[in-house]
Design a protein around this motif. Structure first.
Motif, PDB file in Angstrom:
ATOM      1  N   ARG A 281       0.853  -1.191   0.000  1.00 39.13           N
ATOM      2  CA  ARG A 281       0.000   0.000   0.000  1.00 39.13           C
ATOM      3  C   ARG A 281       0.886   1.238   0.000  1.00 39.13           C
ATOM      4  O   ARG A 281       1.919   1.269   0.655  1.00 39.13           O
ATOM      5  N   GLY A 282       0.433   2.255  -0.705  1.00 38.49           N
ATOM      6  CA  GLY A 282       1.101   3.537  -0.652  1.00 38.49           C
ATOM      7  C   GLY A 282       1.819   3.904  -1.933  1.00 38.49           C
ATOM      8  O   GLY A 282       1.660   3.277  -2.994  1.00 38.49           O
ATOM      9  N   VAL A 283       2.635   4.935  -1.826  1.00 42.12           N
ATOM     10  CA  VAL A 283       3.284   5.560  -2.981  1.00 42.12           C
ATOM     11  C   VAL A 283       4.489   4.736  -3.443  1.00 42.12           C
ATOM     12  O   VAL A 283       5.199   4.147  -2.632  1.00 42.12           O
ATOM     13  N   TYR A 284       4.697   4.705  -4.736  1.00 41.52           N
ATOM     14  CA  TYR A 284       5.880   4.071  -5.316  1.00 41.52           C
ATOM     15  C   TYR A 284       6.203   4.781  -6.623  1.00 41.52           C
ATOM     16  O   TYR A 284       5.405   5.586  -7.137  1.00 41.52           O
ATOM     17  N   GLY A 285       7.369   4.505  -7.150  1.00 38.15           N
ATOM     18  CA  GLY A 285       7.766   5.027  -8.447  1.00 38.15           C
ATOM     19  C   GLY A 285       8.174   3.901  -9.367  1.00 38.15           C
ATOM     20  O   GLY A 285       8.750   2.897  -8.929  1.00 38.15           O
ATOM     21  N   LEU A 286       7.862   4.029 -10.621  1.00 48.75           N
ATOM     22  CA  LEU A 286       8.302   3.077 -11.644  1.00 48.75           C
ATOM     23  C   LEU A 286       9.303   3.789 -12.549  1.00 48.75           C
ATOM     24  O   LEU A 286       8.979   4.820 -13.153  1.00 48.75           O
ATOM     25  N   ASP A 287      10.514   3.238 -12.630  1.00 44.11           N
ATOM     26  CA  ASP A 287      11.554   3.803 -13.489  1.00 44.11           C
ATOM     27  C   ASP A 287      11.558   3.056 -14.824  1.00 44.11           C
ATOM     28  O   ASP A 287      11.611   1.820 -14.854  1.00 44.11           O
ATOM     29  N   LEU A 288      11.484   3.825 -15.915  1.00 41.51           N
ATOM     30  CA  LEU A 288      11.433   3.281 -17.269  1.00 41.51           C
ATOM     31  C   LEU A 288      12.524   3.927 -18.102  1.00 41.51           C
ATOM     32  O   LEU A 288      12.996   5.036 -17.795  1.00 41.51           O
ATOM     33  N   VAL A 289      12.910   3.252 -19.168  1.00 39.14           N
ATOM     34  CA  VAL A 289      13.849   3.829 -20.111  1.00 39.14           C
ATOM     35  C   VAL A 289      13.297   3.620 -21.523  1.00 39.14           C
ATOM     36  O   VAL A 289      12.684   2.591 -21.815  1.00 39.14           O
ATOM     37  N   GLU A 290      13.486   4.638 -22.331  1.00 43.73           N
ATOM     38  CA  GLU A 290      12.969   4.582 -23.703  1.00 43.73           C
ATOM     39  C   GLU A 290      14.046   4.016 -24.634  1.00 43.73           C
ATOM     40  O   GLU A 290      15.238   4.325 -24.508  1.00 43.73           O
ATOM     41  N   GLU A 291      13.606   3.148 -25.564  1.00 44.54           N
ATOM     42  CA  GLU A 291      14.526   2.576 -26.551  1.00 44.54           C
ATOM     43  C   GLU A 291      13.769   2.389 -27.862  1.00 44.54           C
ATOM     44  O   GLU A 291      12.833   1.582 -27.927  1.00 44.54           O
ATOM     45  N   ASP A 292      14.141   3.182 -28.858  1.00 43.81           N
ATOM     46  CA  ASP A 292      13.510   3.086 -30.180  1.00 43.81           C
ATOM     47  C   ASP A 292      11.999   3.182 -30.098  1.00 43.81           C
ATOM     48  O   ASP A 292      11.247   2.405 -30.726  1.00 43.81           O
ATOM     49  N   GLY A 293      11.508   4.121 -29.297  1.00 40.73           N
ATOM     50  CA  GLY A 293      10.081   4.346 -29.192  1.00 40.73           C
ATOM     51  C   GLY A 293       9.368   3.386 -28.253  1.00 40.73           C
ATOM     52  O   GLY A 293       8.158   3.511 -28.049  1.00 40.73           O
ATOM     53  N   ARG A 294      10.080   2.403 -27.673  1.00 44.37           N
ATOM     54  CA  ARG A 294       9.485   1.475 -26.711  1.00 44.37           C
ATOM     55  C   ARG A 294       9.873   1.891 -25.309  1.00 44.37           C
ATOM     56  O   ARG A 294      10.897   2.534 -25.091  1.00 44.37           O
ATOM     57  N   LEU A 295       9.058   1.482 -24.360  1.00 47.14           N
ATOM     58  CA  LEU A 295       9.367   1.714 -22.954  1.00 47.14           C
ATOM     59  C   LEU A 295       9.730   0.386 -22.290  1.00 47.14           C
ATOM     60  O   LEU A 295       9.010  -0.609 -22.428  1.00 47.14           O
ATOM     61  N   LEU A 296      10.851   0.369 -21.596  1.00 39.87           N
ATOM     62  CA  LEU A 296      11.323  -0.816 -20.894  1.00 39.87           C
ATOM     63  C   LEU A 296      11.435  -0.488 -19.406  1.00 39.87           C
ATOM     64  O   LEU A 296      11.979   0.557 -19.029  1.00 39.87           O
ATOM     65  N   ALA A 297      10.928  -1.369 -18.572  1.00 40.08           N
ATOM     66  CA  ALA A 297      10.963  -1.159 -17.120  1.00 40.08           C
ATOM     67  C   ALA A 297      12.348  -1.492 -16.577  1.00 40.08           C
ATOM     68  O   ALA A 297      12.918  -2.540 -16.904  1.00 40.08           O
ATOM     69  N   VAL A 298      12.879  -0.621 -15.779  1.00 41.46           N
ATOM     70  CA  VAL A 298      14.213  -0.804 -15.199  1.00 41.46           C
ATOM     71  C   VAL A 298      14.118  -1.261 -13.752  1.00 41.46           C
ATOM     72  O   VAL A 298      14.735  -2.233 -13.334  1.00 41.46           O
ATOM     73  N   GLU A 299      13.339  -0.556 -12.960  1.00 37.06           N
ATOM     74  CA  GLU A 299      13.215  -0.911 -11.546  1.00 37.06           C
ATOM     75  C   GLU A 299      11.978  -0.256 -10.959  1.00 37.06           C
ATOM     76  O   GLU A 299      11.452   0.724 -11.503  1.00 37.06           O
ATOM     77  N   VAL A 300      11.521  -0.812  -9.856  1.00 37.34           N
ATOM     78  CA  VAL A 300      10.478  -0.196  -9.051  1.00 37.34           C
ATOM     79  C   VAL A 300      11.161   0.452  -7.864  1.00 37.34           C
ATOM     80  O   VAL A 300      12.031  -0.140  -7.228  1.00 37.34           O
ATOM     81  N   ASN A 301      10.766   1.664  -7.573  1.00 33.98           N
ATOM     82  CA  ASN A 301      11.372   2.371  -6.446  1.00 33.98           C
ATOM     83  C   ASN A 301      10.294   2.641  -5.403  1.00 33.98           C
ATOM     84  O   ASN A 301       9.671   3.700  -5.395  1.00 33.98           O
TER      85      ASN A 301
END
Length: 965
Positions: A281-301
């Protein structure tokens, strides 16, 4: 061979949902809910930027500087706590799994902690286990390989030549473990694996695009996704490490390639639903990186909070409840109010922030004050009187928040946070800062002195080191403190013994904001703290204080505590504290000789009787039960100190494991009944292991039959622990010589020198007939998790590490106060002082017997006796129990004595403990005379007098004779 890949395939990229630029709860709706649910919410973090950006700040929101990155300060005075403990007082932390400080603070002060589940948080934050989370969410990741912790092949076996580069990550969060490193070739990987042995490593293809962070909240019934920000990573102007988080800027949908903004938010929603399913429960952040127009998940913070203040500025501008409020409601409500989608307003204009890190190991000598600053050209002024609110910033202004504190800092450590209303860098994968942002950083670096010299002095000036005073002010303050100490010892009768000020009065005297600047003149501070804090307490060393076991202290012991503190004496490891350790061993030898204990006995000094009992019973448990405690039985009397039951609880024994034996008519533990219970318990398949005898119960000074209990324990193979916190000191005297035989037969003994050996708090002692058993339970080698760190402290030859004999690794030199007292006064003076206490109690008993209105309930035993006022001509309906309480309050209210009550065989009685060597026969006679005088009043206008005396006695508390140890 080349190892196969994980990630990068499956669970295609999420399609965007049409939920506006951000969503949340309507601000008015959310604030009304919070106003109705909360008396107080405390934001726990090293900086207040999240609570400050919540604005306008509601009356129930405040900040406390509690985080895992600085030591937890001592509990504040009650002045800083508002309301009453309960569910309406909450505290908030997004990152409790970094360490126990948030949970400890909440537990200490009676707040409900609103923080994500630590286990789920750790799982989500783990750079390797997060791959499972992304798989469940159907969110793609960069292709990766997991290098195992053991059985590794050469680095080339894991490397992919078709990758443009790689990133190695260890499990830990980057802020803690500094575990994100770019790699260009197999040789780089080989070096990194050598640096990270015995732990798995995630090796991912390096994606070249921009990094994004999505802020979201996993609520009780759904995930609410807020804004998207550009994550600034590894900027060379701010950080020494490539993977270090250096700041953020909010982005609008039009800032990114078509559809990318919405797909980022949908990925965060999918991840949030998996987290919710796991109990997060509660706040979190999702870190993503863009590659050739796609989004790839790197980590959950799930630990992040830095970007939340930017997001809250956007949410406020959009008429939404700020994220901090959403986090709170996620814990307090079974379901969140309906979400409303909103469009990002053009104002504020893409706020941004920079996290400034130390570029190298250095020393930080001072920090600019937190607040709002204004820049004109190269000139910066501040902090301004204007509110430190990001939403109200102008283009030429910045908010500055100090994160570090003066002292040594290491490369990569966060120093400060700078916040702006506009972007500070272009929207690029690893941008360069705008020139004006670099000028802001230069200004604050200049304001925050670093380097070896530091300080504010000019060239050639010998600056006083941080947290040190010049010699002159130290001498002045030291002499003044000495005067105050001597005044305390020479004015024992100057004030009433009972002093219980109201919380309102103490808040008015002591509550104040955190002092940001200091002073060299300690004299007024010492005067104030002795007057307003130390002096506002019951004076147990008053000669007419006969409550509890009144401590007295002594002057050499006070000097000893000051010296031990100044020398940072730690009798833990011989390598660190050889001299203090030997002094403690010597003092232990003196204590054994004083009490007539065997030479081979041994132990250590602890905080008091509670920890001594806990330590002894932990050894008894391990020695007799091993790892199987399910059928354990521990025996004690109903008159045993509560610390025995508490120790059992802390040792993993339930109250059902503790067999509490009713005391006999003399309020002693009955060996016959214990033997019967042992036999019955063994017949039922249980495992009796220890008996706790008391040498001087707190209520009446009763002494359990030590020899009979020792016979029983020897016959049955049980551990005999003697709690002699109060009474063991009597064995030092001629009349207490008969106690020695029983003490010598005990397996363990508790002694409290801060009771009848006249020491200031805190000093207790645990002694064992076989001290090597202490090491069997507490030896560091048994419990070490990382042998490398403390391996150099291992004892050699006949060196002794006292930290191997008890629960504390870092230990204060408690022994010095007893050592210096014995050297100053001699053991003979201590024996005389103990005898004086017993004489005084017997004198009091004789006076009671000679007064027909008084009845001796329990005889003088170890300087403790109980009695009642009970005249022969008491009127019908006279309540004898209420009369004793009335007499106690009346005696205390007059301000000349302290006399409380206890319960004996179900009846309320008055209790006297006469251990104070400064008390006289006249003091005893005076108090007994007051008892009779007020007792006679109790038989007359009892009801009328009670109310008046209750009012005049102020905040006199309950009258139990048991006292925390």
């Amino acid at each position: 061979m080349r190892h196969g890949l994980n990630g990068g395939v499956g669970g295609g990229e999420p399609a965007a949902e049409h939920t506006g630029d951000l969503e949340g709860i309507d601000a008015d709706t959310g604030r009304k809910l919070l106003d109705g649910l909360l008396d107080e919410a405390v934001w726990l973090d090293h900086c207040p930027f999240v609570s400050a950006s919540f604005g306008p700040a509601p009356a129930w929101l405040r900040h406390e500087p509690v985080s895992a990155f600085r030591p937890l300060s001592a509990p504040p005075a009650p002045a800083s706590l508002r309301g009453t403990p309960g569910r309406r007082r909450v505290c908030v932390s997004f990152a409790p799994e970094h360490g126990p400080n948030a949970r400890t603070w909440a537990r200490t002060h009676g707040y409900r902690l609103l923080a994500p589940d630590a286990g789920v948080t750790a799982w989500a934050a783990d750079k390797i286990s997060v791959l499972e989370l992304f798989g469940e969410a159907g969110v793609a990741t960069p292709p990766c390989v997991i290098v195992p912790a053991t059985g590794r092949e050469p680095a080339q076996a894991y490397w992919h030549d078709d990758w443009p580069g790689a990133v190695a990550q260890r499990r830990e969060n980057n802020l803690i473990g500094r575990g994100t490193v770019p790699l260009a070739a197999p040789a780089d990987l080989d070096r990194r694996l050598a640096d990270w042995p015995d732990e798995p490593v995630r090796l991912s293809r390096r994606a070249p695009g921009i990094s994004l962070t999505v802020t979201a909240c996993a609520g009780p019934d759904r995930t609410v996704v807020s804004a998207v920000s550009h994550q600034l990573v590894g900027l060379p102007e701010l950080a020494a490490s490539w993977g270090t988080h250096c700041g953020n800027r909010l982005v609008h949908p039009g800032d990114l390639p078509d559809g990318l903004y919405g797909r980022a938010r949908e990925a965060a929603r999918r991840v949030g639903e998996v987290l919710r399913g796991r109990g997060f429960r509660g706040v979190y952040g999702l870190d993503l990186v863009e590659e050739d127009g796609r989004l790839l998940a790197v980590e959950v913070n799930p630990r992040f909070q830095t970007v939340v203040s930017l997001v809250q500025a956007a949410e406020r501008a959009a008429g939404l409840l700020p994220t901090l409020g959403l986090h709170i409601l996620s814990f307090l409500l079974p379901a969140l109010p309906p979400s409303v989608p909103r469009t990002l307003p053009s104002e504020p204009c893409r706020p941004s922030q920079l996290v400034v890190h130390a570029p190298e190991d250095t020393t930080l000598h001072r920090l600019a004050p937190a607040g709002r600053y204004r820049r004109a050209g190269r000139a910066v002024t501040g902090p301004l009187a204007a509110p430190a609110d990001l939403a109200e910033l102008h283009d030429d202004e910045a908010l500055y928040w100090a994160v570090a504190r003066p002292g040594p800092v290491t490369a990569g450590q966060e120093l400060a946070l700078l916040q702006f209303r506009h972007p500070v860098a272009p929207l690029e994968p690893r941008p360069r800062l705008h020139p004006e942002a670099r000028e802001w950083i230069t200004f604050f670096h200049d304001r925050s002195g670093t380097g070896e010299a530091g300080g504010a002095g000019g060239a050639g000036e010998a600056a006083t080191p941080l947290l040190r005073l010049p010699e002159g002010p130290m001498r002045t303050a030291g002499l003044h403190a000495l005067d105050l100490i001597i005044e305390r010892f020479t004015t024992a009768r100057a004030r009433p013994p009972l002093c219980v000020p109201s919380p309102d009065d103490l808040r008015a005297a002591l509550d104040e904001p955190l002092p940001e600047t200091g002073t060299d003149d300690l004299r007024p501070l010492l005067e104030r703290v002795t007057r307003d804090a130390l002096g506002q307490a019951t004076r147990l060393d008053h000669p007419r204080s006969f409550a509890f076991t009144p401590a007295t202290g002594n002057f050499p012991a006070v000097l000893a505590d000051a010296l031990a503190s100044a020398y940072l004496s730690v009798p833990g490891a011989w390598l660190v504290g050889a001299g203090p350790t030997q002094l403690e061993l010597t003092t232990l030898g003196w204590l054994k000789a004083l009490l007539g204990l065997p030479e081979e006995a041994g132990g250590l000094f602890v905080s008091g009787g509670s920890v001594a009992n806990l330590t002894a019973l932990a050894v008894a448990r391990d020695h007799h039960l091993g790892d199987d405690r399910s059928r354990a039985r521990l025996y004690c009397s109903t008159q045993a100190h509560p610390s025995v039951a508490r120790a059992a609880h802390l040792l993993g024994l339930t109250r059902g494991h503790l067999s509490v034996v009713p005391a006999d008519r003399a309020l002693r533990l009955d060996p016959v009944e214990v033997a019967r219970r042992v036999t019955d318990d063994r017949g039922a398949g249980l495992r009796p292991f220890a008996v706790v005898a008391t040498l001087g119960t707190t209520g009446t000074g009763a002494v359990d039959p030590l020899d009979d209990l020792a016979d029983l324990c020897e016959r049955e193979g049980l551990w005999l622990h003697v709690d002699g916190a109060h009474g063991a000191a009597a064995a030092a005297t001629a009349r207490g010589h008969g106690l020695r035989a029983g003490l010598r037969r005990a397996d363990s003994l508790t002694v409290d020198p801060h009771k009848w050996l006249f020491q200031p708090y805190e000093i207790g002692c645990v002694l064992l007939r076989r001290p090597e058993l202490l090491r069997a339970t507490f030896d560091l080698a048994r419990h070490t998790l990382d042998s490398g760190y403390l391996a150099p402290t291992g004892p050699r030859g006949d060196e002794v590490n006292l930290s191997d004999y008890g629960p504390q690794q870092s230990r204060g030199l408690r022994a010095l106060k007893l050592w210096l007292s014995l050297k100053t006064f001699g053991a003979g003076a201590f024996r005389q002082a103990i005898e004086h206490g017993m004489d005084l109690a017997e004198h009091a008993a004789a006076l009671i017997r000679n007064r027909p209105e008084l009845t001796l309930v329990t005889p003088a035993s170890l300087a403790v006796l109980t009695f009642r006022y009970h005249p022969a001509d008491a009127p019908p309906g006279w309540d004898a129990d209420a009369a004793q309480e009335y007499i106690s309050r009346a005696v205390c209210a007059e301000g000349e004595a302290l006399l409380l009550t206890t319960r004996v065989h179900g009846a309320t009685v008055l209790r006297m403990c006469t251990v104070n060597p400064g008390s006289t026969r006249d003091d005893v006679a005076y108090v007994l005379g007051q008892v009779v005088r007020h007792g006679r009043r109790s038989t007359g206008a009892f009801g009328e007098s009670t109310g008046a005396l209750e009012e005049s006695s102020g905040a006199l508390r309950g009258s139990s004779a048991s006292k925390d140890r």
